[in-house]
Scaffold this motif. Sequence first.
Motif, mmCIF file in Angstrom:
data_model
loop_
_atom_site.group_PDB
_atom_site.id
_atom_site.type_symbol
_atom_site.label_atom_id
_atom_site.label_comp_id
_atom_site.label_asym_id
_atom_site.label_seq_id
_atom_site.Cartn_x
_atom_site.Cartn_y
_atom_site.Cartn_z
ATOM 1 N N MET A 63 22.526 -4.421 142.596
ATOM 2 C CA MET A 63 21.422 -5.361 142.795
ATOM 3 C C MET A 63 20.192 -4.931 141.990
ATOM 4 O O MET A 63 19.498 -5.753 141.405
ATOM 5 N N ALA A 64 19.936 -3.630 141.944
ATOM 6 C CA ALA A 64 18.806 -3.104 141.162
ATOM 7 C C ALA A 64 18.980 -3.434 139.684
ATOM 8 O O ALA A 64 18.004 -3.743 138.993
ATOM 9 N N SER A 65 20.221 -3.384 139.208
ATOM 10 C CA SER A 65 20.472 -3.639 137.779
ATOM 11 C C SER A 65 20.189 -5.107 137.434
ATOM 12 O O SER A 65 19.709 -5.413 136.353
ATOM 13 N N PHE A 66 20.479 -6.013 138.368
ATOM 14 C CA PHE A 66 20.225 -7.436 138.123
ATOM 15 C C PHE A 66 18.728 -7.748 138.094
ATOM 16 O O PHE A 66 18.312 -8.720 137.475
ATOM 17 N N THR A 67 17.933 -6.961 138.822
ATOM 18 C CA THR A 67 16.502 -7.274 138.947
ATOM 19 C C THR A 67 15.622 -6.418 138.036
ATOM 20 O O THR A 67 14.403 -6.535 138.079
ATOM 21 N N GLY A 68 16.245 -5.561 137.225
ATOM 22 C CA GLY A 68 15.446 -4.701 136.346
ATOM 23 C C GLY A 68 14.693 -3.622 137.103
ATOM 24 O O GLY A 68 13.715 -3.054 136.580
ATOM 25 N N ALA A 69 15.130 -3.323 138.330
ATOM 26 C CA ALA A 69 14.464 -2.291 139.149
ATOM 27 C C ALA A 69 14.987 -0.927 138.705
ATOM 28 O O ALA A 69 15.902 -0.355 139.325
ATOM 29 N N GLU A 70 14.392 -0.404 137.642
ATOM 30 C CA GLU A 70 14.952 0.777 136.973
ATOM 31 C C GLU A 70 14.869 2.039 137.827
ATOM 32 O O GLU A 70 15.821 2.835 137.870
ATOM 33 N N GLN A 71 13.743 2.244 138.474
ATOM 34 C CA GLN A 71 13.610 3.455 139.304
ATOM 35 C C GLN A 71 14.622 3.418 140.447
ATOM 36 O O GLN A 71 15.267 4.425 140.756
ATOM 37 N N LEU A 72 14.737 2.259 141.064
ATOM 38 C CA LEU A 72 15.700 2.101 142.158
ATOM 39 C C LEU A 72 17.122 2.306 141.648
ATOM 40 O O LEU A 72 17.955 2.941 142.298
ATOM 41 N N TYR A 73 17.394 1.769 140.464
ATOM 42 C CA TYR A 73 18.723 1.925 139.857
ATOM 43 C C TYR A 73 19.070 3.404 139.720
ATOM 44 O O TYR A 73 20.166 3.850 140.085
#
Lengths: 115, 261
Positions: A63-73
């Motif tokens: 889900m992080a990868s789809f939203t560009g949430a890099e730190q979370l990824y």
Amino acid sequence: MEQIKIIDTCIFHEYVGNDQAEVELMIDLFTQQSSTYYAELKIAYTHDDKNEWHDVAHKLKGMASFTGAEQLYQSCKTAQDNYECSKNDKSLILRTIEHNIEQATIFLKTIKGHE
Amino acid sequence: MEYYPSNRFEYTHAIKKNTIDGPHAWRCLHFEFRDLPEDNDIEKLAQKIFKIFESLEGCFYFDPRLRMTAFCKMGETVIIDDISYKIKNLIKGNFMCRIGEQKLLQNGILSMQFLFSPTSDEKQKLSQEFIVQERINRQNDVVMIVEDDLFARNIAKNALQSKFKVIEIDDGAKATQEYLAHSPDVLFLDIHLPNKKGYQILKEIMEVDPQAYVVMLSADAARDRVMSCMQNGAKGFIAKPFRGDKLYDYIRKCPTIRVYC
């Protein structure tokens, strides 16, 4: 050295698109679903269920990868790769993930036009 | 000949055989066929079965205690159940035949049930034919997404729902059953699913529908994993995260899709 972003908005719009209604829908979904996945991860940590920890971290990473949430990824990738580490280490990872989710959620709300 | 609504047919005929009552005695037989497959002429089939009975040598008798019909010659006994394989060969299609209840009716007529059921090969063939017909007959193109991650599922659905009927499944255990129920033109199938993995679902679906157009989804795009899926019949592999238009790259190549995209 390039800093890892909370949300890479280019990536976010690349996958989610630019339609405002859809953007808002997906942000709400992220807020709801990240909270659910975090709760599941915490349960896996409490019960020391390594497989469940791995699977939930994998889904949250996706889900992080789809939203560009890099730190979370990155923190989810750490969680997934270290699914057999000690509970102490998992506790630190869990706190990092919680912090990253909060930051990502706040950032996405600015895209949505709130606050 | 009598017809009943529940695919049950009855046929009565007499054959001349040696019996325990005496040589060349007439014996009246009553056949009941259950679930006889279509395209089989009942009367012709019954006559062929009678001919098989007439060709068996020996004394024809019915054992009321065992409720079993047999032919006995020189100490050797052939029970009717043993010849069900001969009857199976008379049927169009791959069906098994089992002899069911046998009983002596009040007027001395011997009654036998013949029960038919499709073999697993025939069931598979019937499923395939159903799937192909469904796709031809329906008005719209159908895309199925089997993905437990709600976010990824929504990304895919948002990209496709304006042009296709989209079926969403979030549990691997339901995937094959739902595939058979909806006969989608294209299936996007995640590898990591709860209760049943995507590999297993792919295998099941390809067994039932060798023409299935399945595209795998996964966050792990390791080469050996991609190759394994392609070898098992998948038409493509999309790494997550994916853009909606990536799905269309595969949809366009599906031979049963009618919508221009």
